[in-house]
Design a protein around this motif. Structure first.
Motif, short mmCIF file in Angstrom:
data_model
loop_
_atom_site.label_atom_id
_atom_site.label_comp_id
_atom_site.label_asym_id
_atom_site.label_seq_id
_atom_site.Cartn_x
_atom_site.Cartn_y
_atom_site.Cartn_z
N ASN A 119 -5.70 2.48 -8.12
CA ASN A 119 -5.08 3.34 -7.13
C ASN A 119 -4.43 4.54 -7.82
N PRO A 136 0.00 -1.96 -6.28
CA PRO A 136 -1.32 -1.62 -5.74
C PRO A 136 -2.38 -1.91 -6.81
N ASP A 172 0.84 -1.20 0.00
CA ASP A 172 0.00 0.00 0.00
C ASP A 172 0.88 1.25 0.00
#
Length: 576
Positions: free
Chosen positions: A413, A409, A275
């Motif tokens: 994103n 990700p 992340d």
């Protein structure tokens, strides 16, 4: 090729510093090798010194003069990990970037492009470190305490690159800021001497560096400590030291410095390492920073080739290199208690696709560590909320289904760039050292000293507990699907440990925790298990990848020869 060698040799001995025109805010220009002006040592103040250090730090992207040097000689060493039992080359077929395929099947030649790019990248990087060290040491406008700290940063960075050379090449020149590279032969220092110099630089840096830095990403004392622990683990053999136990004790000590600092910890869930919002979070001890802005020199080219093909071209034409092996996937099986099969799995079922299609081998239906589906894609499972199927696999018939997931990700994103450059470029940091590595390195150091084995297993259990935390009881279709997979990972009991089975536990945990992060080959190498395990792997994996038939790894091929191009251009300084 000769012009590249000449650049390296001349840059080491420079007295006047050619400052590139990058400025403190332009990371793309940082990588420009064309000098824009010349400053002499008595003109160097803190601003110019920081610019020099920034240019040296930029070498962590391994992106100097094109793209291939970063693809084939990446900072995360994924191409080297192809030599282990964890990874397949991937891509379109075995001939695509065939020099990588040669490493995968144990064939090492001195004209291999990976070998040459790793050599070039490390020495370009060492050159910038030495230039910064030499210039800052003579700077007339910086106080001595600041100089000492700046130099410690650069020596820590240089130590990283020499450590990379030590674990890749059998023989190479050790060049510091006082030497003229055009006069230094390969092997001017023994491997034991190089290891000692690296370790001493890192000890000194730990003593000098501050606990925190004014800019994110600059090395603090705990980077030096974590890196020293990693160097210690690799050099805790009779090849590098006359006192192996002393080196293990030092590794434990410097891991404790990081742990006891209170600055670091594990992310709550394993999936948070993927992340970008967690960049520079508590788990990050040493990291490389990237950008997805319209600045191609700042993209993470080190992982761009490895992005999944993706149905619908969601990531922008991923090339699907560096896939997980079947052997690695099988390692994530757990028993009825949620523990790994440390002594080997007795069945013949394999981790496989979950869309109901049977393969040659029966599909495993038992308990599984959730890190399996957080490490790579699997048909019938979700990939960042998208259903993963054969259309995500560029060459399914050759390389199977296990596309690496950690560096990517969701394509939705905003940290992911599609359009400016393909291959899933994004802002996710590459963590060279994670806090979980600190815990497992300390556990291993304790076990090798045969001390407080329960305490060592407690550290391993911290990592396993975090893996368990990753199973979300409020399931949403992101990556894990507890409705169709029996995820179970438990902590080890605190009884029945001896040095041998504790060693098995920590080594197994390293494989699961750091799968497809470029560490497995180096672990096998330092454990003295590379030849045995990799050759067993070739035999097993040939059931799935026919090209492994006849593959063989020999101990005398563990370390690379000096690249042929460097021998040819060295005016006799380098010989294998």
């Amino acid at each position: 090729m000769k012009s590249k060698y000449n650049y390296i040799t001349k840059s080491f001995g420079a007295i006047a510093i050619a400052l590139t025109g990058f400025g403190a805010v332009s990371c793309g220009d940082m990588l420009d090798l064309k000098p824009q002006g010349v400053l002499f040592a008595d003109q160097i103040g803190e601003e110019q010194a920081v610019d020099l250090m920034t240019s040296a730090y930029a070498t962590l992207m391994n992106h100097y003069f094109g793209n291939n040097e970063s693809f084939a000689g990446p900072i995360n060493n994924w191409v080297i990990d192809l030599r282990s039992d964890d990874a397949l080359k991937g891509g379109g077929d075995v001939n695509m970037e065939g020099y990588m395929h040669q490493l995968e099947i144990g064939n090492v030649q001195s004209d291999n492009a990976v070998i040459n790019f790793k050599w070039l990248n490390n020495y370009f990087s060492i050159s910038r470190c030495n230039t910064a060290i030499q210039t800052i040491a003579g700077a007339g406008q910086i106080d001595e305490a600041t100089k000492e700290s700046y130099i410690a940063e650069m020596k820590t960075l240089r130590a990283y690159y020499y450590f990379d050379m030590l674990r890749l090449f059998k023989k190479f020149p050790y060049i510091d800021e006082t030497m003229n590279a055009s006069e230094v032969p390969a092997g001017n220092k023994t491997r034991q001497e190089v290891a000692s110099l690296i370790r001493q630089d890192l000890r000194n840096a730990y003593d000098v560096l501050p606990e925190t830095q004014p800019q994110v990403g600059r090395f603090n004392k705990y980077v030096a400590a974590g890196l020293l622990a990693r160097v210690d683990l690799f050099t805790a053999t009779t090849e590098f030291t006359n006192n192996v136990q002393e080196v293990w004790a030092e590794a434990e000590q410097y891991c404790d410095y990081v742990i006891n600092s209170g600055k670091y910890g594990l992310f709550d869930k394993f999936q948070q390492i993927s992340d970008p919002q967690m960049n520079d979070g508590v788990e990050s001890v040493m990291a490389v920073h990237f950008s997805s802005a319209n600045s191609p020199n700042m993209f993470n080219f080190n992982n761009c080739l490895n992005c999944t093909w993706s149905e619908g071209n969601l990531y922008g034409n991923g090339d699907d290199f560096y896939l997980g092996s079947q052997d690695l996937a099988n390692a994530f099986r757990t028993d009825a208690d949620g523990l790994p099969y440390l002594n080997g799995y007795t069945g013949n079922e394999v981790i496989g696709r979950l869309d109901g299609v049977e393969e040659t081998f029966p599909i495993y239906k038992g308990n599984t560590d959730p890190r399996l589906d957080l490490t790579f894609g699997r048909i019938g499972m979700y990939w960042r909320s998208y259903m993963y199927n054969e259309n995500w696999c560029r060459a399914y018939d050759i390389y199977g289904q296990f596309s690496g997931k950690k560096p990517y990700p969701s394509p939705d994103n905003p940290a992911v760039t599609v359009g400016i450059v393909p291959w899933g470029a994004n802002t996710l940091n590459y963590m060279i050292i994670r806090y979980s590595d600190i815990l497992l390195m300390k556990a291993e150091a304790m076990i090798e000293q045969n001390k407080d084995l329960n305490g060592a297993i407690t550290l391993v259990n911290q990592v396993r507990q975090r893996a368990s935390n990753s199973i979300d009881p409020n399931y949403a279709p992101i990556d894990l699907n507890p409705s169709i997979v029996d995820y179970k990972v438990a902590q080890y009991p605190m009884t029945g440990w001896n040095q041998q089975n504790a060693r098995q536990a920590v080594r197994y945990e390293r494989r699961l925790e750091f799968a497809l992060e470029g560490l497995r080959w180096f672990d096998l190498l330092r454990w003295g298990q590379a030849e045995e395990i990799v050759n067993q792997y070739y035999q097993y994996e040939s059931n799935f990848q026919e090209y492994y038939n006849g593959a063989s790894l020999k101990a005398n091929d563990y370390y690379f020869p000096i690249p042929l191009a460097q021998v040819d251009n060295s005016n006799g300084l380098y010989t294998n």
